[in-house]
Scaffold this motif. Structure first.
Motif, PDB file in Angstrom:
ATOM      1  N   PRO A 126      -4.379  15.973 -12.804  1.00  0.00           N
ATOM      2  CA  PRO A 126      -5.126  15.922 -14.072  1.00  0.00           C
ATOM      3  C   PRO A 126      -4.572  14.823 -14.985  1.00  0.00           C
ATOM      4  O   PRO A 126      -3.374  14.528 -14.969  1.00  0.00           O
ATOM      5  CB  PRO A 126      -4.885  17.310 -14.678  1.00  0.00           C
ATOM      6  CG  PRO A 126      -4.552  18.187 -13.510  1.00  0.00           C
ATOM      7  CD  PRO A 126      -3.821  17.295 -12.544  1.00  0.00           C
ATOM      8  N   LYS A 127      -5.442  14.227 -15.774  1.00  0.00           N
ATOM      9  CA  LYS A 127      -5.076  13.100 -16.652  1.00  0.00           C
ATOM     10  C   LYS A 127      -3.873  13.432 -17.535  1.00  0.00           C
ATOM     11  O   LYS A 127      -2.981  12.614 -17.704  1.00  0.00           O
ATOM     12  CB  LYS A 127      -6.255  12.681 -17.531  1.00  0.00           C
ATOM     13  CG  LYS A 127      -7.452  12.152 -16.759  1.00  0.00           C
ATOM     14  CD  LYS A 127      -7.239  10.724 -16.337  1.00  0.00           C
ATOM     15  CE  LYS A 127      -8.493  10.202 -15.661  1.00  0.00           C
ATOM     16  NZ  LYS A 127      -8.203   9.293 -14.579  1.00  0.00           N
ATOM     17  N   ASP A 128      -3.836  14.647 -18.088  1.00  0.00           N
ATOM     18  CA  ASP A 128      -2.729  14.998 -18.976  1.00  0.00           C
ATOM     19  C   ASP A 128      -1.387  15.041 -18.236  1.00  0.00           C
ATOM     20  O   ASP A 128      -0.340  14.762 -18.807  1.00  0.00           O
ATOM     21  CB  ASP A 128      -2.994  16.322 -19.702  1.00  0.00           C
ATOM     22  CG  ASP A 128      -3.199  17.492 -18.764  1.00  0.00           C
ATOM     23  OD1 ASP A 128      -3.780  17.300 -17.668  1.00  0.00           O
ATOM     24  OD2 ASP A 128      -2.791  18.611 -19.114  1.00  0.00           O
ATOM     25  N   LYS A 129      -1.407  15.356 -16.945  1.00  0.00           N
ATOM     26  CA  LYS A 129      -0.170  15.384 -16.157  1.00  0.00           C
ATOM     27  C   LYS A 129       0.213  13.987 -15.667  1.00  0.00           C
ATOM     28  O   LYS A 129       1.389  13.727 -15.420  1.00  0.00           O
ATOM     29  CB  LYS A 129      -0.316  16.334 -14.986  1.00  0.00           C
ATOM     30  CG  LYS A 129      -0.479  17.761 -15.461  1.00  0.00           C
ATOM     31  CD  LYS A 129      -0.164  18.757 -14.390  1.00  0.00           C
ATOM     32  CE  LYS A 129      -0.183  20.068 -15.057  1.00  0.00           C
ATOM     33  NZ  LYS A 129      -0.384  21.224 -14.620  1.00  0.00           N
ATOM     34  N   GLN A 130      -0.765  13.100 -15.529  1.00  0.00           N
ATOM     35  CA  GLN A 130      -0.461  11.734 -15.103  1.00  0.00           C
ATOM     36  C   GLN A 130       0.466  11.048 -16.107  1.00  0.00           C
ATOM     37  O   GLN A 130       1.333  10.266 -15.727  1.00  0.00           O
ATOM     38  CB  GLN A 130      -1.745  10.917 -14.932  1.00  0.00           C
ATOM     39  CG  GLN A 130      -2.564  11.323 -13.733  1.00  0.00           C
ATOM     40  CD  GLN A 130      -3.853  10.529 -13.619  1.00  0.00           C
ATOM     41  OE1 GLN A 130      -4.049   9.524 -14.285  1.00  0.00           O
ATOM     42  NE2 GLN A 130      -4.740  10.991 -12.750  1.00  0.00           N
ATOM     43  N   ALA A 131       0.304  11.362 -17.385  1.00  0.00           N
ATOM     44  CA  ALA A 131       1.118  10.746 -18.436  1.00  0.00           C
ATOM     45  C   ALA A 131       2.595  11.117 -18.313  1.00  0.00           C
ATOM     46  O   ALA A 131       3.460  10.386 -18.800  1.00  0.00           O
ATOM     47  CB  ALA A 131       0.591  11.163 -19.806  1.00  0.00           C
ATOM     48  N   ASN A 132       2.895  12.222 -17.645  1.00  0.00           N
ATOM     49  CA  ASN A 132       4.283  12.681 -17.512  1.00  0.00           C
ATOM     50  C   ASN A 132       4.964  12.200 -16.237  1.00  0.00           C
ATOM     51  O   ASN A 132       6.116  12.559 -15.985  1.00  0.00           O
ATOM     52  CB  ASN A 132       4.330  14.213 -17.548  1.00  0.00           C
ATOM     53  CG  ASN A 132       3.789  14.770 -18.840  1.00  0.00           C
ATOM     54  OD1 ASN A 132       3.920  14.146 -19.894  1.00  0.00           O
ATOM     55  ND2 ASN A 132       3.174  15.933 -18.770  1.00  0.00           N
ATOM     56  N   LEU A 133       4.281  11.403 -15.435  1.00  0.00           N
ATOM     57  CA  LEU A 133       4.869  10.931 -14.182  1.00  0.00           C
ATOM     58  C   LEU A 133       5.935   9.875 -14.449  1.00  0.00           C
ATOM     59  O   LEU A 133       5.849   9.131 -15.426  1.00  0.00           O
ATOM     60  CB  LEU A 133       3.775  10.334 -13.286  1.00  0.00           C
ATOM     61  CG  LEU A 133       2.745  11.309 -12.739  1.00  0.00           C
ATOM     62  CD1 LEU A 133       1.605  10.563 -12.060  1.00  0.00           C
ATOM     63  CD2 LEU A 133       3.395  12.278 -11.762  1.00  0.00           C
ATOM     64  N   PRO A 134       6.946   9.781 -13.563  1.00  0.00           N
ATOM     65  CA  PRO A 134       7.938   8.710 -13.711  1.00  0.00           C
ATOM     66  C   PRO A 134       7.248   7.342 -13.671  1.00  0.00           C
ATOM     67  O   PRO A 134       6.212   7.184 -13.020  1.00  0.00           O
ATOM     68  CB  PRO A 134       8.844   8.886 -12.480  1.00  0.00           C
ATOM     69  CG  PRO A 134       8.598  10.280 -11.999  1.00  0.00           C
ATOM     70  CD  PRO A 134       7.205  10.638 -12.408  1.00  0.00           C
ATOM     71  N   SER A 135       7.813   6.363 -14.335  1.00  0.00           N
ATOM     72  CA  SER A 135       7.156   5.052 -14.451  1.00  0.00           C
ATOM     73  C   SER A 135       6.917   4.399 -13.092  1.00  0.00           C
ATOM     74  O   SER A 135       5.928   3.680 -12.916  1.00  0.00           O
ATOM     75  CB  SER A 135       7.961   4.117 -15.348  1.00  0.00           C
ATOM     76  OG  SER A 135       9.240   3.883 -14.785  1.00  0.00           O
ATOM     77  N   THR A 152       1.029   5.095 -11.195  1.00  0.00           N
ATOM     78  CA  THR A 152      -0.266   4.627 -10.694  1.00  0.00           C
ATOM     79  C   THR A 152      -0.306   4.882  -9.187  1.00  0.00           C
ATOM     80  O   THR A 152       0.751   5.006  -8.549  1.00  0.00           O
ATOM     81  CB  THR A 152      -0.477   3.117 -10.937  1.00  0.00           C
ATOM     82  OG1 THR A 152       0.437   2.381 -10.110  1.00  0.00           O
ATOM     83  CG2 THR A 152      -0.312   2.744 -12.410  1.00  0.00           C
ATOM     84  N   PRO A 153      -1.493   4.918  -8.608  1.00  0.00           N
ATOM     85  CA  PRO A 153      -1.570   5.082  -7.148  1.00  0.00           C
ATOM     86  C   PRO A 153      -0.847   3.950  -6.419  1.00  0.00           C
ATOM     87  O   PRO A 153      -0.186   4.173  -5.411  1.00  0.00           O
ATOM     88  CB  PRO A 153      -3.067   5.049  -6.850  1.00  0.00           C
ATOM     89  CG  PRO A 153      -3.751   5.309  -8.134  1.00  0.00           C
ATOM     90  CD  PRO A 153      -2.818   4.897  -9.226  1.00  0.00           C
ATOM     91  N   GLU A 154      -0.950   2.746  -6.955  1.00  0.00           N
ATOM     92  CA  GLU A 154      -0.317   1.589  -6.320  1.00  0.00           C
ATOM     93  C   GLU A 154       1.202   1.722  -6.310  1.00  0.00           C
ATOM     94  O   GLU A 154       1.867   1.441  -5.302  1.00  0.00           O
ATOM     95  CB  GLU A 154      -0.723   0.290  -7.037  1.00  0.00           C
ATOM     96  CG  GLU A 154      -2.194  -0.052  -6.930  1.00  0.00           C
ATOM     97  CD  GLU A 154      -3.115   0.759  -7.878  1.00  0.00           C
ATOM     98  OE1 GLU A 154      -4.331   0.735  -7.661  1.00  0.00           O
ATOM     99  OE2 GLU A 154      -2.604   1.419  -8.817  1.00  0.00           O
ATOM    100  N   LYS A 155       1.766   2.178  -7.440  1.00  0.00           N
ATOM    101  CA  LYS A 155       3.218   2.357  -7.524  1.00  0.00           C
ATOM    102  C   LYS A 155       3.686   3.466  -6.583  1.00  0.00           C
ATOM    103  O   LYS A 155       4.727   3.360  -5.942  1.00  0.00           O
ATOM    104  CB  LYS A 155       3.643   2.672  -8.964  1.00  0.00           C
ATOM    105  CG  LYS A 155       3.542   1.480  -9.902  1.00  0.00           C
ATOM    106  CD  LYS A 155       3.960   1.877 -11.311  1.00  0.00           C
ATOM    107  CE  LYS A 155       3.856   0.716 -12.279  1.00  0.00           C
ATOM    108  NZ  LYS A 155       4.257   1.108 -13.643  1.00  0.00           N
ATOM    109  N   ARG A 156       2.907   4.540  -6.510  1.00  0.00           N
ATOM    110  CA  ARG A 156       3.266   5.640  -5.614  1.00  0.00           C
ATOM    111  C   ARG A 156       3.206   5.182  -4.157  1.00  0.00           C
ATOM    112  O   ARG A 156       4.075   5.511  -3.355  1.00  0.00           O
ATOM    113  CB  ARG A 156       2.343   6.836  -5.841  1.00  0.00           C
ATOM    114  CG  ARG A 156       2.573   7.514  -7.192  1.00  0.00           C
ATOM    115  CD  ARG A 156       1.533   8.586  -7.472  1.00  0.00           C
ATOM    116  NE  ARG A 156       1.741   9.769  -6.666  1.00  0.00           N
ATOM    117  CZ  ARG A 156       2.459  10.821  -7.033  1.00  0.00           C
ATOM    118  NH1 ARG A 156       3.050  10.838  -8.207  1.00  0.00           N
ATOM    119  NH2 ARG A 156       2.595  11.859  -6.248  1.00  0.00           N
ATOM    120  N   ALA A 157       2.182   4.414  -3.815  1.00  0.00           N
ATOM    121  CA  ALA A 157       2.047   3.903  -2.445  1.00  0.00           C
ATOM    122  C   ALA A 157       3.212   2.968  -2.112  1.00  0.00           C
ATOM    123  O   ALA A 157       3.778   3.032  -1.014  1.00  0.00           O
ATOM    124  CB  ALA A 157       0.714   3.183  -2.283  1.00  0.00           C
TER     125      ALA A 157
END
Length: 191
Positions: free
Chosen positions: A134-143, A147-152
């Motif tokens: 959910p969008k509100d939880k995306q804001a709490n992810l580590p830098s 983004t999907p690209e950073k996670r990949a």
């Protein structure tokens, strides 16, 4: 006479699923009856599967991920899931055996079904998984995972492969088993 169960499912079918999945006869029979009620044609289409999956992620966009999950379960590539594919899928995603789950996750990431995972496939699944958050939880992810690209990129680095190389199933499973970070990046626990 003795070859059918009370729910109309053939005994041989139940016996095969009991061996394949380790589910009980009662569980299989109950799921079969529910499956028949929900899917009178005996098959689940991609659209039906997307709708079912969407109910598990009401605050997210689960469509892309559902398509990948469906593809991985549609073992005969006929565009539908029959009861056996459905039960085997339940078993693979709910089994306590991590290797079995990781074999399924590998099939999820192996978009083109060629037996290998590439960096573009990791990105494609990362994008689908990211939409589940959910969008509100995306804001709490580590830098470095925001983004999907950073996670990949972070996941691909764990495999220690160059951008144009590929990962075989054994390598994939070993890397995930040995890395808590990788395990977290290949899933989204919405609870």
């Amino acid at each position: 006479m003795g070859n059918a169960q009370s729910g109309g499912i053939p005994k041989e079918f139940v016996d095969d699923l009991k061996l394949t999945t380790r589910f009980s006869e009662a569980e299989i029979t109950q799921w079969y009856e529910n499956f028949q009620k929900q899917c009178p044609t005996g098959r689940i289409t991609l659209q039906q599967f997307e709708e079912i999956y969407g109910k598990f992620f009401p605050d997210s966009d689960a469509k892309a991920y559902a398509q990948h999950v469906f593809r991985s379960f549609d073992t005969n590539d006929d565009g539908t899931l029959d009861f056996k594919e459905y039960v085997v899928a339940l078993h693979m995603t709910s089994s306590g055996k991590s290797t079995l789950k990781l074999e399924w996750v590998f099939s999820l990431f192996d978009v083109d079904k060629n037996g290998y995972v590439t960096k573009p496939e990791v990105l494609e699944l990362s994008e689908a998984l990211f939409k589940l958050i959910p969008k509100d939880k995306q804001a709490n992810l580590p830098s470095d995972e925001s983004t999907p690209e950073k996670r990949a990129e972070k996941l691909w680095a764990i495999f220690e492969k160059k951008d144009n190389e590929r990962v075989a199933e054994g390598e994939f499973i070993q890397a995930i088993e040995e890395s808590e970070v990788a395990l977290r990046l290949i899933q989204y626990d919405h609870k």
